[in-house]
Design a protein around this motif. Sequence first.
Motif, PDB file in Angstrom:
ATOM      1  N   LEU A  60       0.847  -1.179   0.000  1.00  0.00           N
ATOM      2  CA  LEU A  60       0.000   0.000   0.000  1.00  0.00           C
ATOM      3  C   LEU A  60       0.889   1.237   0.000  1.00  0.00           C
ATOM      4  CD1 LEU A  60      -2.893   1.156   0.246  1.00  0.00           C
ATOM      5  CD2 LEU A  60      -2.589   1.065   2.728  1.00  0.00           C
ATOM      6  N   VAL A  61       0.683   2.117  -0.973  1.00  0.00           N
ATOM      7  CA  VAL A  61       1.489   3.323  -1.102  1.00  0.00           C
ATOM      8  C   VAL A  61       0.831   4.498  -0.387  1.00  0.00           C
ATOM      9  CG1 VAL A  61       2.439   4.977  -2.760  1.00  0.00           C
ATOM     10  CG2 VAL A  61       2.442   2.549  -3.295  1.00  0.00           C
ATOM     11  N   ARG A  62      -0.499   4.569  -0.483  1.00  0.00           N
ATOM     12  CA  ARG A  62      -1.216   5.694   0.110  1.00  0.00           C
ATOM     13  C   ARG A  62      -2.630   5.263   0.468  1.00  0.00           C
ATOM     14  NH1 ARG A  62      -2.626  10.812  -3.515  1.00  0.00           N
ATOM     15  NH2 ARG A  62      -3.401   9.059  -4.677  1.00  0.00           N
ATOM     16  N   ARG A  63      -3.105   5.808   1.581  1.00  0.00           N
ATOM     17  CA  ARG A  63      -4.471   5.552   2.048  1.00  0.00           C
ATOM     18  C   ARG A  63      -5.069   6.890   2.449  1.00  0.00           C
ATOM     19  NH1 ARG A  63      -5.882   1.969   7.380  1.00  0.00           N
ATOM     20  NH2 ARG A  63      -7.853   1.189   6.605  1.00  0.00           N
ATOM     21  N   GLU A  64      -6.243   7.207   1.918  1.00  0.00           N
ATOM     22  CA  GLU A  64      -6.893   8.472   2.239  1.00  0.00           C
ATOM     23  C   GLU A  64      -8.353   8.250   2.574  1.00  0.00           C
ATOM     24  OE1 GLU A  64      -6.358  11.498  -0.708  1.00  0.00           O
ATOM     25  OE2 GLU A  64      -4.231  11.087  -0.903  1.00  0.00           O
ATOM     26  N   GLY A  65      -8.895   9.103   3.468  1.00  0.00           N
ATOM     27  CA  GLY A  65     -10.310   9.082   3.776  1.00  0.00           C
ATOM     28  C   GLY A  65     -10.727   8.144   4.890  1.00  0.00           C
ATOM     29  N   GLU A  66      -9.797   7.522   5.560  1.00  0.00           N
ATOM     30  CA  GLU A  66     -10.108   6.523   6.592  1.00  0.00           C
ATOM     31  C   GLU A  66     -10.924   7.110   7.743  1.00  0.00           C
ATOM     32  OE1 GLU A  66     -10.398   3.192   8.838  1.00  0.00           O
ATOM     33  OE2 GLU A  66      -9.474   3.241   6.871  1.00  0.00           O
ATOM     34  N   ARG A  67     -10.580   8.282   8.180  1.00  0.00           N
ATOM     35  CA  ARG A  67     -11.206   8.847   9.371  1.00  0.00           C
ATOM     36  C   ARG A  67     -12.718   9.000   9.215  1.00  0.00           C
ATOM     37  NH1 ARG A  67      -8.087  13.748  11.216  1.00  0.00           N
ATOM     38  NH2 ARG A  67      -6.542  12.109  11.289  1.00  0.00           N
ATOM     39  N   GLU A  68     -13.144   9.499   8.071  1.00  0.00           N
ATOM     40  CA  GLU A  68     -14.569   9.727   7.864  1.00  0.00           C
ATOM     41  C   GLU A  68     -15.318   8.442   7.521  1.00  0.00           C
ATOM     42  OE1 GLU A  68     -12.210  11.435   5.990  1.00  0.00           O
ATOM     43  OE2 GLU A  68     -12.099  13.082   7.404  1.00  0.00           O
ATOM     44  N   GLY A  69     -14.674   7.516   6.851  1.00  0.00           N
ATOM     45  CA  GLY A  69     -15.314   6.262   6.478  1.00  0.00           C
ATOM     46  C   GLY A  69     -16.378   6.424   5.408  1.00  0.00           C
ATOM     47  N   ARG A  70     -16.297   7.497   4.653  1.00  0.00           N
ATOM     48  CA  ARG A  70     -17.290   7.758   3.609  1.00  0.00           C
ATOM     49  C   ARG A  70     -16.732   7.443   2.222  1.00  0.00           C
ATOM     50  NH1 ARG A  70     -22.360   8.583   5.258  1.00  0.00           N
ATOM     51  NH2 ARG A  70     -22.729   9.908   3.474  1.00  0.00           N
ATOM     52  N   TRP A  71     -15.442   7.674   2.038  1.00  0.00           N
ATOM     53  CA  TRP A  71     -14.788   7.377   0.767  1.00  0.00           C
ATOM     54  C   TRP A  71     -13.323   7.116   1.096  1.00  0.00           C
ATOM     55  CZ3 TRP A  71     -15.114  10.960  -4.141  1.00  0.00           C
ATOM     56  CH2 TRP A  71     -14.367  10.398  -5.177  1.00  0.00           C
ATOM     57  N   VAL A  72     -12.935   5.876   1.014  1.00  0.00           N
ATOM     58  CA  VAL A  72     -11.552   5.516   1.314  1.00  0.00           C
ATOM     59  C   VAL A  72     -10.870   5.135   0.012  1.00  0.00           C
ATOM     60  CG1 VAL A  72     -10.021   3.992   2.621  1.00  0.00           C
ATOM     61  CG2 VAL A  72     -12.199   4.725   3.621  1.00  0.00           C
ATOM     62  N   LEU A  73      -9.712   5.715  -0.202  1.00  0.00           N
ATOM     63  CA  LEU A  73      -8.915   5.445  -1.395  1.00  0.00           C
ATOM     64  C   LEU A  73      -7.676   4.661  -0.966  1.00  0.00           C
ATOM     65  CD1 LEU A  73      -8.115   7.733  -4.295  1.00  0.00           C
ATOM     66  CD2 LEU A  73      -6.204   6.778  -3.021  1.00  0.00           C
ATOM     67  N   LEU A  74      -7.450   3.532  -1.610  1.00  0.00           N
ATOM     68  CA  LEU A  74      -6.264   2.706  -1.366  1.00  0.00           C
ATOM     69  C   LEU A  74      -5.445   2.686  -2.644  1.00  0.00           C
ATOM     70  CD1 LEU A  74      -8.068  -0.291   0.373  1.00  0.00           C
ATOM     71  CD2 LEU A  74      -6.856   1.590   1.498  1.00  0.00           C
ATOM     72  N   ASP A  75      -4.225   3.174  -2.574  1.00  0.00           N
ATOM     73  CA  ASP A  75      -3.373   3.277  -3.758  1.00  0.00           C
ATOM     74  C   ASP A  75      -2.284   2.206  -3.691  1.00  0.00           C
ATOM     75  OD1 ASP A  75      -1.674   3.977  -5.836  1.00  0.00           O
ATOM     76  OD2 ASP A  75      -1.519   6.084  -5.259  1.00  0.00           O
ATOM     77  N   TYR A  76      -2.332   1.280  -4.644  1.00  0.00           N
ATOM     78  CA  TYR A  76      -1.334   0.213  -4.759  1.00  0.00           C
ATOM     79  C   TYR A  76      -0.491   0.410  -6.018  1.00  0.00           C
ATOM     80  CZ  TYR A  76      -3.618  -2.279  -0.964  1.00  0.00           C
ATOM     81  OH  TYR A  76      -4.133  -2.638   0.262  1.00  0.00           O
ATOM     82  N   LEU A  77      -0.362   1.643  -6.479  1.00  0.00           N
ATOM     83  CA  LEU A  77       0.353   2.062  -7.686  1.00  0.00           C
ATOM     84  C   LEU A  77      -0.330   1.596  -8.965  1.00  0.00           C
ATOM     85  CD1 LEU A  77       4.157   1.893  -6.812  1.00  0.00           C
ATOM     86  CD2 LEU A  77       2.658   3.887  -6.897  1.00  0.00           C
ATOM     87  N   ASP A  78      -0.333   0.300  -9.246  1.00  0.00           N
ATOM     88  CA  ASP A  78      -0.933  -0.160 -10.503  1.00  0.00           C
ATOM     89  C   ASP A  78      -2.454  -0.242 -10.425  1.00  0.00           C
ATOM     90  OD1 ASP A  78      -0.770  -2.301  -8.765  1.00  0.00           O
ATOM     91  OD2 ASP A  78      -0.365  -3.783 -10.321  1.00  0.00           O
TER      92      ASP A  78
END
Length: 140
Positions: A60-78
């Motif tokens: 996992l390179v980047r994770r965004e939106g976890e706190r709100e739990g409304r839209w979480v983005l998980l970036d695995y590059l490809d």
Amino acid sequence: METAALAAADKLADGIIAYDVSDQLVITDAFLLCSAPNDRQVKAIVDEIELRMRQAGASLVRREGEREGRWVLLDYLDVVIHVQHSEERTYYSLERIWKDCPSIPLPELAGAGPGGRSAPRGHPGPRGPQAPPLNPGRTN
């Protein structure tokens, strides 16, 4: 991609769909989209995807939106995975934005039925818009 789709399906994600965005974006090759009707389920889907991807050796390179739990983005590059609350999915309509990109076939378990249910009402799934239920409220 398949690992993440199956993990989402196991946690009963709705509208699991993948797009090949490699011709449109330089930063990633694919998007995986799915949703859930509440914040708690969004978080459970995210946790399961992260666990399975880690077990498969993906970083996992980047994770965004976890706190709100409304839209979480998980970036695995490809692949970038978007796990959205159903309301956010309706509002932002990522399917509309990426509709010109080819969809990526997913394992059958992630495509339909419990754990891989079709797109939420009003969202095109891999087979087009979902029809409303016949005779809602009728129990025969």
